[in-house]
Scaffold this motif. Sequence first.
Motif, PDB file in Angstrom:
ATOM      1  N   SER A 181      34.955  23.237  -1.250  1.00  0.00           N
ATOM      2  CA  SER A 181      36.172  23.046  -2.297  1.00  0.00           C
ATOM      3  C   SER A 181      35.688  24.088  -3.534  1.00  0.00           C
ATOM      4  CB  SER A 181      36.149  21.758  -2.860  1.00  0.00           C
ATOM      5  OG  SER A 181      36.909  20.915  -1.939  1.00  0.00           O
ATOM      6  N   THR A 201      39.886  17.225  -2.233  1.00  0.00           N
ATOM      7  CA  THR A 201      38.557  17.690  -2.081  1.00  0.00           C
ATOM      8  C   THR A 201      37.553  16.724  -1.599  1.00  0.00           C
ATOM      9  OG1 THR A 201      37.741  16.790  -4.165  1.00  0.00           O
ATOM     10  CG2 THR A 201      38.833  19.023  -4.425  1.00  0.00           C
ATOM     11  N   LYS A 202      38.204  15.509  -1.271  1.00  0.00           N
ATOM     12  CA  LYS A 202      37.330  14.377  -0.460  1.00  0.00           C
ATOM     13  C   LYS A 202      36.506  14.699   0.250  1.00  0.00           C
ATOM     14  CE  LYS A 202      38.130   9.579   0.927  1.00  0.00           C
ATOM     15  NZ  LYS A 202      36.773   9.124   0.543  1.00  0.00           N
ATOM     16  N   ASP A 203      35.082  14.311   0.241  1.00  0.00           N
ATOM     17  CA  ASP A 203      34.207  14.622   1.321  1.00  0.00           C
ATOM     18  C   ASP A 203      33.886  16.067   1.435  1.00  0.00           C
ATOM     19  OD1 ASP A 203      33.499  11.906   1.913  1.00  0.00           O
ATOM     20  OD2 ASP A 203      35.317  11.678   3.190  1.00  0.00           O
ATOM     21  N   SER A 204      33.981  16.793   0.297  1.00  0.00           N
ATOM     22  CA  SER A 204      33.573  18.237   0.277  1.00  0.00           C
ATOM     23  C   SER A 204      32.088  18.384   0.925  1.00  0.00           C
ATOM     24  CB  SER A 204      33.704  18.939  -0.921  1.00  0.00           C
ATOM     25  OG  SER A 204      35.086  19.100  -1.285  1.00  0.00           O
ATOM     26  N   ASP A 205      31.856  19.316   1.631  1.00  0.00           N
ATOM     27  CA  ASP A 205      30.206  19.774   1.863  1.00  0.00           C
ATOM     28  C   ASP A 205      29.843  20.632   0.772  1.00  0.00           C
ATOM     29  OD1 ASP A 205      29.756  18.601   4.857  1.00  0.00           O
ATOM     30  OD2 ASP A 205      31.792  19.798   5.003  1.00  0.00           O
ATOM     31  N   VAL A 258      30.767  22.307  -3.141  1.00  0.00           N
ATOM     32  CA  VAL A 258      31.782  22.524  -3.954  1.00  0.00           C
ATOM     33  C   VAL A 258      31.240  23.481  -4.977  1.00  0.00           C
ATOM     34  CG1 VAL A 258      33.116  21.515  -6.004  1.00  0.00           C
ATOM     35  CG2 VAL A 258      32.294  20.002  -3.973  1.00  0.00           C
ATOM     36  N   ARG A 268      28.303  13.525  -1.458  1.00  0.00           N
ATOM     37  CA  ARG A 268      27.121  13.884  -0.752  1.00  0.00           C
ATOM     38  C   ARG A 268      27.101  15.654  -1.016  1.00  0.00           C
ATOM     39  NH1 ARG A 268      28.986   9.915   2.148  1.00  0.00           N
ATOM     40  NH2 ARG A 268      29.958  11.112   3.395  1.00  0.00           N
ATOM     41  N   ALA A 269      28.102  16.114  -1.618  1.00  0.00           N
ATOM     42  CA  ALA A 269      28.100  17.577  -1.595  1.00  0.00           C
ATOM     43  C   ALA A 269      27.114  18.261  -2.353  1.00  0.00           C
ATOM     44  CB  ALA A 269      29.294  17.964  -2.511  1.00  0.00           C
ATOM     45  N   ARG A 281      34.465  11.951  -5.581  1.00  0.00           N
ATOM     46  CA  ARG A 281      34.843  12.112  -4.195  1.00  0.00           C
ATOM     47  C   ARG A 281      34.148  12.705  -3.128  1.00  0.00           C
ATOM     48  NH1 ARG A 281      38.510  12.562  -8.253  1.00  0.00           N
ATOM     49  NH2 ARG A 281      40.470  11.379  -8.359  1.00  0.00           N
ATOM     50  N   SER A 282      33.122  13.324  -3.644  1.00  0.00           N
ATOM     51  CA  SER A 282      32.112  13.968  -2.658  1.00  0.00           C
ATOM     52  C   SER A 282      30.765  13.733  -3.297  1.00  0.00           C
ATOM     53  CB  SER A 282      32.542  15.356  -2.635  1.00  0.00           C
ATOM     54  OG  SER A 282      33.763  15.876  -2.365  1.00  0.00           O
ATOM     55  N   LYS A 286      33.982  21.533   4.901  1.00  0.00           N
ATOM     56  CA  LYS A 286      34.846  21.705   3.737  1.00  0.00           C
ATOM     57  C   LYS A 286      34.352  22.408   2.670  1.00  0.00           C
ATOM     58  CE  LYS A 286      37.982  18.311   2.739  1.00  0.00           C
ATOM     59  NZ  LYS A 286      38.655  17.202   1.955  1.00  0.00           N
TER      60      LYS A 286
END
Length: 309
Positions: A7, A69-73, A75, A113-114, A110-111, A5
């Motif tokens: 974002s 956007t939750k858990d985006s890789d 952003v 680990r992004a 929300r992310s 993902k």
Amino acid sequence: MGRKKISIIGAGFVGATAAHWAAEKELGDVVVVDIIEGLPQGKALDLFEASPIEGFDARVIGTNSYEETKDSDVVIITSGVPRKPGMSREDLLDVNRKIIESVVAQVVERSPRAFLIIVTNPLDTMTYLAYKKSGFPRERVMGMAGVLDTARFRAFIAMELGVSVEDIQALLLGGHGDEMVPLPRYTTVSGIPLSQLLPREKIERLVDRTRKGGAEIVNLLKTGSAFYAPSAGAVQMAEAILKDKKRILPCCAYLQGEYGLKDICFGVPVKLGAKGVEAIIELELTEEEKALVAKSADSVKKSIAELKL
Ligand code: APR
């Protein structure tokens, strides 16, 4: 492993075009966020409707909320005001810092680990702000400037020599301002040092045009700034991370002593892979190059000091 993902915050010129490149390259599913109602939804739907024609397979979603956007890789942050003719990137600091602060808070929640790729100007300062506000390790927060600035340099060299852009490799150091430091000594055409192909004065002219490359576009467009090349640069960085390509690209990274600089985000060659900024490469520089880097670092430090963090 599910789909990746990506974002993209800001559905303006840079954000929407980044969505286009990312979807077309099938890097993963793309979520575009903006505060303007309908804008991200409209652009995302339009882009998705292009996919049956162009034959790319990526979900593209536009939204005004961060839930998607939750858990985006990765952003890519493009939200903020672009400059107009007569403005420097620094003139955007007060307006854009507020935007970056609020965006980073929402994204990070929300992310966690992004990887964050900042495009908003003034670039080095906004990257520093995002690094500090995110609390992320430095490997996961970076700014897109060097890819763009070297692409401009490469384009000008190709135009000058009448050769393919594909054969031109260039490197650059420093902040994303008029004091950036293109490095002709580390620039080659299919491995041939640039100095063997062009006289010094000509190279100097191309370096100067590169430094002012952003303003050249602003002066032509009049109502905004460059977006094709900046968005392509951000997506190239995202691709290097998502595909663990371990590319060597000039990026804005947080320095902890490299190049004699500390507590600053600054353009340096980095190795970009699945862990983000996996290494920072320190080049051997001449005294003249060192002086130019120091001057660029001084400007960036001044701008960062304006944040009063
Ligand atoms: N959250 C989300 N989006 C926002 C926010 C926010 N808090 N504030 C502004 N935006 C959106 C705007 O609504 C607009 O759609 O950011 C978008 C910016 O788009 P443009 O005005 O088209 O600017 P653009 O050319 O894309 O440049 C964006 O990148 O290269 C830099 O200097 C440039 O800082 C500028 C940024």
